[in-house]
Scaffold this active site. Structure first.
Site, PDB file in Angstrom:
ATOM      1  N   ILE A 103       0.828  -1.202   0.000  1.00 52.02           N
ATOM      2  CA  ILE A 103       0.000   0.000   0.000  1.00 52.02           C
ATOM      3  C   ILE A 103       0.864   1.254   0.000  1.00 52.02           C
ATOM      4  CG2 ILE A 103      -1.710   1.313   1.311  1.00 52.02           C
ATOM      5  CD1 ILE A 103      -2.762  -1.395   2.370  1.00 52.02           C
ATOM      6  N   ASP A 141      13.881   3.622  10.486  1.00 51.16           N
ATOM      7  CA  ASP A 141      13.372   2.663  11.465  1.00 51.16           C
ATOM      8  C   ASP A 141      12.383   3.429  12.322  1.00 51.16           C
ATOM      9  OD1 ASP A 141      12.806   0.973  13.583  1.00 51.16           O
ATOM     10  OD2 ASP A 141      14.888   0.375  13.920  1.00 51.16           O
ATOM     11  N   LYS A 201       4.618  12.663  15.951  1.00 47.61           N
ATOM     12  CA  LYS A 201       5.358  13.609  16.798  1.00 47.61           C
ATOM     13  C   LYS A 201       6.231  14.542  15.951  1.00 47.61           C
ATOM     14  CE  LYS A 201       8.983  13.578  20.379  1.00 47.61           C
ATOM     15  NZ  LYS A 201       8.376  14.558  21.291  1.00 47.61           N
ATOM     16  N   SER A 256      -4.398   2.276   9.776  1.00 48.24           N
ATOM     17  CA  SER A 256      -4.952   1.320  10.724  1.00 48.24           C
ATOM     18  C   SER A 256      -5.360   0.095   9.905  1.00 48.24           C
ATOM     19  CB  SER A 256      -6.127   1.922  11.500  1.00 48.24           C
ATOM     20  OG  SER A 256      -6.639   0.999  12.445  1.00 48.24           O
ATOM     21  N   TYR A 271      -1.429  -7.578  16.632  1.00 45.32           N
ATOM     22  CA  TYR A 271      -1.741  -6.758  15.464  1.00 45.32           C
ATOM     23  C   TYR A 271      -3.019  -5.955  15.691  1.00 45.32           C
ATOM     24  CZ  TYR A 271      -2.475  -5.503  10.568  1.00 45.32           C
ATOM     25  OH  TYR A 271      -2.672  -4.808   9.390  1.00 45.32           O
ATOM     26  N   LYS A 304      -3.451  -1.819  15.851  1.00 46.22           N
ATOM     27  CA  LYS A 304      -4.274  -1.061  14.910  1.00 46.22           C
ATOM     28  C   LYS A 304      -5.412  -0.327  15.617  1.00 46.22           C
ATOM     29  CE  LYS A 304      -1.851  -1.965  11.292  1.00 46.22           C
ATOM     30  NZ  LYS A 304      -1.082  -0.895  10.631  1.00 46.22           N
ATOM     31  N   VAL A 325      -6.041  -6.843   1.598  1.00 43.81           N
ATOM     32  CA  VAL A 325      -5.442  -6.194   0.437  1.00 43.81           C
ATOM     33  C   VAL A 325      -4.390  -7.132  -0.149  1.00 43.81           C
ATOM     34  CG1 VAL A 325      -4.226  -4.150  -0.422  1.00 43.81           C
ATOM     35  CG2 VAL A 325      -5.823  -3.942   1.504  1.00 43.81           C
ATOM     36  N   THR A 346      -1.252  -7.793  -0.955  1.00 46.27           N
ATOM     37  CA  THR A 346       0.094  -7.295  -0.714  1.00 46.27           C
ATOM     38  C   THR A 346       0.982  -8.448  -0.254  1.00 46.27           C
ATOM     39  OG1 THR A 346      -0.326  -6.816   1.625  1.00 46.27           O
ATOM     40  CG2 THR A 346      -0.832  -5.066   0.031  1.00 46.27           C
TER      41      THR A 346
END
Length: 296
Positions: free
Chosen positions: A45, A87, A148, A187, A201, A205, A234, A236
């Site tokens: 994505i 990272d 941030k 998300s 996971y 999310k 999706v 991927t």
């Protein structure tokens, strides 16, 4: 009510700087090339979104922990850009990414925080602590760190509007008064509904949505919008890995034939939604999540 204002002259654009909530529509059209930052841009994505941003005329910063993949994506773009190794679990690395983007391209108009990893499939009682920490570090802390440093940069930027004439004849209450930046976080459908065998996971999310909504209300009056996308399955490389490692009962539930549209989404379909959320088409949209799940 009287307000002091300062006329700032930037390359190819004249901006009347006033408090965001009383911005004048005398701002000139923003003719410079806009800048988008995409983390996780080396595949899936993230890659599709970087490509779409470039098709829309954005300069694009492609960031990924896998630098060769980021450079490969950069080679697919129709506009100038920058590939950066990052990272997202390390503050120094994220800060360096944002600094590099601004040094090379001058500004960050849009950011898509897409970097993420899957968790090893296991029921909650069987999950390992280090696996939970690993997934939360990338998917939740990584988004928080990106927010941030992206927001800190956007707060330093003058608000711009790409097409003032588009809003000139609208009622004053809904006129678009410019933006310092727009951020979309990745998300998942797993951030809205439970998905067995994936507690780290899912937790990460769900956390992304909390971060999204909190940042949105904190910076709405500063002209910074923050939204999220929640894709369902999706097509991927990550989805391929999840299916390969999933237990038979979970794999059976992921059969595309069982979905209302009968298939997985293409990454490009999610990319379109991200670019729309970043665009001037929805200036009143912030703190929202867009579910892209083909009817699930």
């Amino acid at each position: 009510m009287r307000f002091m204002f300062l006329l700032c002259i930037l390359p190819s654009v004249y901006i009347v700087y006033m408090p965001y909530w009383c911005m004048s529509l005398t701002m000139a059209t923003d003719t410079r090339k806009r800048v988008a930052l995409v983390t996780g841009g080396g595949s899936g994505i993230g890659r599709a979104t970087a490509v779409r941003f470039a098709e829309l005329g954005y300069s694009c910063v492609v960031a990924d922990i896998d630098e060769p993949s980021a450079k490969e994506t950069l080679g697919m773009l129709q506009t100038p850009g920058l590939a950066v190794q990052v990272d997202v679990t390390m503050a120094t690395s994220v800060e360096a990414m944002v600094t590099a983007a601004v040094q090379h391209l001058g500004r960050i108009d849009c950011a898509f925080n897409c970097a993420g990893i899957e968790s090893a499939p296991a029921k909650t009682a069987d999950q390992q602590e280090d696996e939970f920490d690993r997934v939360m570090g990338v998917n939740a802390k990584g988004v928080w760190l990106c927010l941030k440093y992206e927001i800190a940069q956007m707060l330093q930027q003058e608000p711009v509007v790409s097409d003032p004439a588009k809003w000139a004849d609208k009622p004053d209450v809904c006129r678009f008064r410019g933006a310092r930046g727009s951020i979309v976080n990745a998300s998942s459908l797993a951030g809205l509904v439970p998905l067995a065998y994936t507690s780290p996971y899912c937790a990460s999310k769900f956390a992304v949505l909390g971060l999204t909504k909190t940042a949105a209300v904190e910076y709405a009056k500063d002209g910074i919008r923050v939204n999220a996308v929640c894709p369902g399955p999706v097509a991927t490389p990550m989805a391929d890995r999840v299916l390969e490692l999933s237990p038979p009962d979970l794999r059976a539930k992921q059969d595309p034939k069982l979905f209302p549209v009968g298939r997985f989404a293409a990454p490009e379909e999610v990319a379109e939604a991200v670019c729309w959320l970043c665009s001037d088409a929805c200036p009143f949209t912030t703190g929202e999540h867009l579910k892209i799940s083909g009817g699930i």
